[in-house]
Enzyme design. Structure first.
Site, PDB file in Angstrom:
ATOM      1  CG  ASP A  57      -1.994   0.924   1.282  1.00 48.56           C
ATOM      2  OD1 ASP A  57      -1.855   2.008   0.679  1.00 48.56           O
ATOM      3  OD2 ASP A  57      -3.031   0.606   1.893  1.00 48.56           O
ATOM      4  CB  SER A  82     -14.273   6.901  -9.789  1.00 46.55           C
ATOM      5  OG  SER A  82     -15.594   7.147  -9.409  1.00 46.55           O
ATOM      6  CB  SER A 122      -8.809  16.458 -17.613  1.00 48.49           C
ATOM      7  OG  SER A 122      -9.733  15.439 -17.305  1.00 48.49           O
ATOM      8  CE1 TYR A 145      -9.008  10.748  -9.225  1.00 48.98           C
ATOM      9  CE2 TYR A 145      -9.915  12.310 -10.815  1.00 48.98           C
ATOM     10  CZ  TYR A 145      -9.030  11.285 -10.497  1.00 48.98           C
ATOM     11  OH  TYR A 145      -8.159  10.813 -11.452  1.00 48.98           O
ATOM     12  CE  LYS A 149      -5.305  11.437  -9.413  1.00 52.43           C
ATOM     13  NZ  LYS A 149      -4.114  10.632  -9.724  1.00 52.43           N
ATOM     14  NE  ARG A 213     -16.233  14.435 -19.453  1.00 48.80           N
ATOM     15  CZ  ARG A 213     -17.117  15.424 -19.267  1.00 48.80           C
ATOM     16  NH1 ARG A 213     -17.250  16.381 -20.158  1.00 48.80           N
ATOM     17  NH2 ARG A 213     -17.863  15.459 -18.180  1.00 48.80           N
ATOM     18  NE  ARG A 280     -21.073  10.744 -13.370  1.00 50.89           N
ATOM     19  CZ  ARG A 280     -20.057   9.961 -13.713  1.00 50.89           C
ATOM     20  NH1 ARG A 280     -20.158   8.659 -13.578  1.00 50.89           N
ATOM     21  NH2 ARG A 280     -18.945  10.463 -14.213  1.00 50.89           N
TER      22      ARG A 280
HETATM   23  N1  LIG Z   1      -8.430   6.376 -16.501  1.00 50.06           N
HETATM   24  C1  LIG Z   1      -8.566   7.676 -16.671  1.00 50.06           C
HETATM   25  O1  LIG Z   1      -9.290   8.146 -17.545  1.00 50.06           O
HETATM   26  C2  LIG Z   1      -7.796   8.643 -15.802  1.00 50.06           C
HETATM   27  C3  LIG Z   1      -8.003  10.028 -15.999  1.00 50.06           C
HETATM   28  C4  LIG Z   1      -7.295  10.924 -15.202  1.00 50.06           C
HETATM   29  C5  LIG Z   1      -6.392  10.445 -14.262  1.00 50.06           C
HETATM   30  N2  LIG Z   1      -6.237   9.099 -14.082  1.00 50.06           N
HETATM   31  C6  LIG Z   1      -5.299   8.639 -13.070  1.00 50.06           C
HETATM   32  O2  LIG Z   1      -4.460   7.648 -13.628  1.00 50.06           O
HETATM   33  C7  LIG Z   1      -4.061   6.717 -12.637  1.00 50.06           C
HETATM   34  C8  LIG Z   1      -4.347   5.294 -13.092  1.00 50.06           C
HETATM   35  O3  LIG Z   1      -5.745   5.170 -13.315  1.00 50.06           O
HETATM   36  P1  LIG Z   1      -6.411   3.854 -13.924  1.00 50.06           P
HETATM   37  O4  LIG Z   1      -7.502   4.300 -14.802  1.00 50.06           O
HETATM   38  O5  LIG Z   1      -5.380   2.932 -14.426  1.00 50.06           O
HETATM   39  O6  LIG Z   1      -7.087   3.265 -12.599  1.00 50.06           O
HETATM   40  P2  LIG Z   1      -7.043   1.794 -11.991  1.00 50.06           P
HETATM   41  O7  LIG Z   1      -7.994   1.795 -10.842  1.00 50.06           O
HETATM   42  O8  LIG Z   1      -7.228   0.777 -13.050  1.00 50.06           O
HETATM   43  O9  LIG Z   1      -5.549   1.694 -11.450  1.00 50.06           O
HETATM   44  C9  LIG Z   1      -5.138   2.220 -10.230  1.00 50.06           C
HETATM   45  C10 LIG Z   1      -4.237   1.175  -9.577  1.00 50.06           C
HETATM   46  O10 LIG Z   1      -3.741   1.712  -8.340  1.00 50.06           O
HETATM   47  C11 LIG Z   1      -3.828   0.697  -7.355  1.00 50.06           C
HETATM   48  N3  LIG Z   1      -3.926   1.348  -6.042  1.00 50.06           N
HETATM   49  C12 LIG Z   1      -4.946   2.130  -5.587  1.00 50.06           C
HETATM   50  N4  LIG Z   1      -4.709   2.486  -4.321  1.00 50.06           N
HETATM   51  C13 LIG Z   1      -3.520   1.946  -3.967  1.00 50.06           C
HETATM   52  C14 LIG Z   1      -2.744   1.951  -2.781  1.00 50.06           C
HETATM   53  N5  LIG Z   1      -3.187   2.580  -1.677  1.00 50.06           N
HETATM   54  N6  LIG Z   1      -1.554   1.305  -2.763  1.00 50.06           N
HETATM   55  C15 LIG Z   1      -1.121   0.659  -3.871  1.00 50.06           C
HETATM   56  N7  LIG Z   1      -1.823   0.591  -5.025  1.00 50.06           N
HETATM   57  C16 LIG Z   1      -3.009   1.221  -5.058  1.00 50.06           C
HETATM   58  C17 LIG Z   1      -5.075  -0.076  -7.709  1.00 50.06           C
HETATM   59  O11 LIG Z   1      -5.122  -1.364  -7.132  1.00 50.06           O
HETATM   60  C18 LIG Z   1      -4.987  -0.116  -9.220  1.00 50.06           C
HETATM   61  O12 LIG Z   1      -4.256  -1.241  -9.655  1.00 50.06           O
HETATM   62  C19 LIG Z   1      -4.768   7.151 -11.365  1.00 50.06           C
HETATM   63  O13 LIG Z   1      -3.889   7.963 -10.621  1.00 50.06           O
HETATM   64  C20 LIG Z   1      -5.932   7.972 -11.870  1.00 50.06           C
HETATM   65  O14 LIG Z   1      -6.375   8.911 -10.919  1.00 50.06           O
HETATM   66  C21 LIG Z   1      -6.918   8.198 -14.821  1.00 50.06           C
END
Ligand SMILES: NC(=O)c1ccc[n+]([C@@H]2O[C@H](COP(=O)([O-])OP(=O)(O)OC[C@H]3O[C@@H](n4cnc5c(N)ncnc54)[C@H](O)[C@@H]3O)[C@@H](O)[C@H]2O)c1
Length: 322
Positions: A57, A82, A122, A145, A149, A213, A280
């Protein structure tokens, strides 16, 4: 051989980064606690001698210190994604996305890593109505959220100024592609709609469908991480970049594309109509990035338009969800 730590490497973006950099011959360490990530996302790498999985973690500073040992670069992806999830449980999002982020920064600083590239968002543009979004014009956050960020960006900036670290933030715009989770309450719109259409269910659009988007295919995101990690342009570090295509698509148009490409596999999908619900909370009407800064400072050019990305993503979902 250069060694990269990818936090959140069992998730959607992290596992795609892992696959890419292992294929390029780098050593990759993944730190993940599987809170939203999956075993099946890391299974293909487990036998690779250049891959190491650390189950832990980011809220545990000692675990972060262990993960950064002998690391050259950090690609920090671990976070609770999310907007609705953060509205439901702001304390948990704050804990992981801010305290966990700070742990990673401290561990990376103390291990003298070369560069810390992190997933920004974003959502930091908040209530700013100006379009396209340019990096230095942001509004006020619209969700817990978004706060988390934005705080990441502030901490990275201060760590660069105070401790001389090299940090780069990538403001991801609605990323989609292979391995993105299509299940659960917090599934992103593209995998959710694909799954619903494949099951001959009507996708549910929040609102009239004219919200738009800058949907960004995963390969563009991988490229931005690579450029941010390895750029030798001193003006290109200690800043943030929009990570997007620079084109926007409404949800109604998204449905048109999805039906078109999915009906190549199953013609019945062409007749499914979307249904509409209320807007939403926390959703902004339009999101369109300027990618000029990334083009100029990093030499970025998006390889995938939304249509090209959707075609590739749909082939993957068809093979893997059916
Ligand atoms: N997917 C998108 O459109 C998007 C947009 C903007 C920002 N992001 C950012 O990109 C990153 C990756 O997003 P994603 O879409 O792959 O999400 P995801 O949920 O698939 O991946 C996040 C990963 O982080 C791990 N994680 C969460 N909390 C943790 C902790 N306390 N310790 C260790 N591991 C932990 C989860 O188990 C997961 O494997 C995130 O930081 C997210 O906020 C994603």
């Amino acid at each position: 051989m250069q060694k990269i730590l990818i936090t959140g490497g069992a998730g959607f973006i992290g596992s795609n980064l892992t696959e890419y950099f292992l294929n390029k011959g780098y050593q990759v360490v993944c730190l993940d606690n599987f809170v939203t990530g999956y075993r099946h996302n890391v299974e293909p790498f487990l036998q690779n001698p250049n891959y190491q999985l650390i189950e832990g973690d980011i809220c545990d500073l000692e675990m972060c210190r262990k993960a950064v040992e002998n690391i050259d670069y950090v690609l920090h992806q671990a976070a609770l994604g999310s907007v609705p999830r953060s509205i439901k449980d702001p304390i948990k999002s704050n804990e992981i996305n801010i305290s966990g982020f700070l742990n990673m920064l401290v561990a990376a600083r103390d291990a003298n890593i070369k560069r810390f590239v992190y997933a920004a968002s974003s959502s930091t543009y908040g209530d700013s109505v100006s379009l396209p979004k340019v990096e230095n014009v942001i509004g006020r956050p619209l969700s817990p959220y978004a706060i988390t960020k934005y705080v990441n960006e502030l901490y990275a900036d201060v760590f660069a100024k105070t401790y001389g670290m090299e940090c780069v933030g990538l403001r991801y715009f609605n990323v989609f592609g292979r391995r993105q989770d299509s299940n659960g309450t917090y599934a992103a719109v593209i995998p959710l709609f694909i799954k619903q259409l494949m099951n001959h269910e009507s996708p549910k659009i929040n609102g009239t469908g004219d919200y738009s988007r800058d949907f960004t295919y995963i390969d563009n995101v991988i490229r931005m991480n690579e450029l941010a990690m390895f750029t030798d342009n001193p003006d290109a570090v200690n800043t943030v970049y929009n990570t997007a295509v620079g084109d926007c698509t409404t949800l109604n148009d998204l449905i048109v594309y999805l039906k078109k490409y999915l009906s190549e596999f199953d013609e019945k999908i062409a007749d499914i109509e979307a249904v509409h619900g209320p807007n939403r909370i926390g959703d902004i009407p339009h999101s369109l990035a300027s990618v000029e800064k990334a083009e100029k400072l990093l030499g970025y050019q998006p390889s995938h338009t939304i249509e090209k990305g959707l075609k590739e993503a749909i082939s993957w979902y068809w093979e893997n969800l059916k």
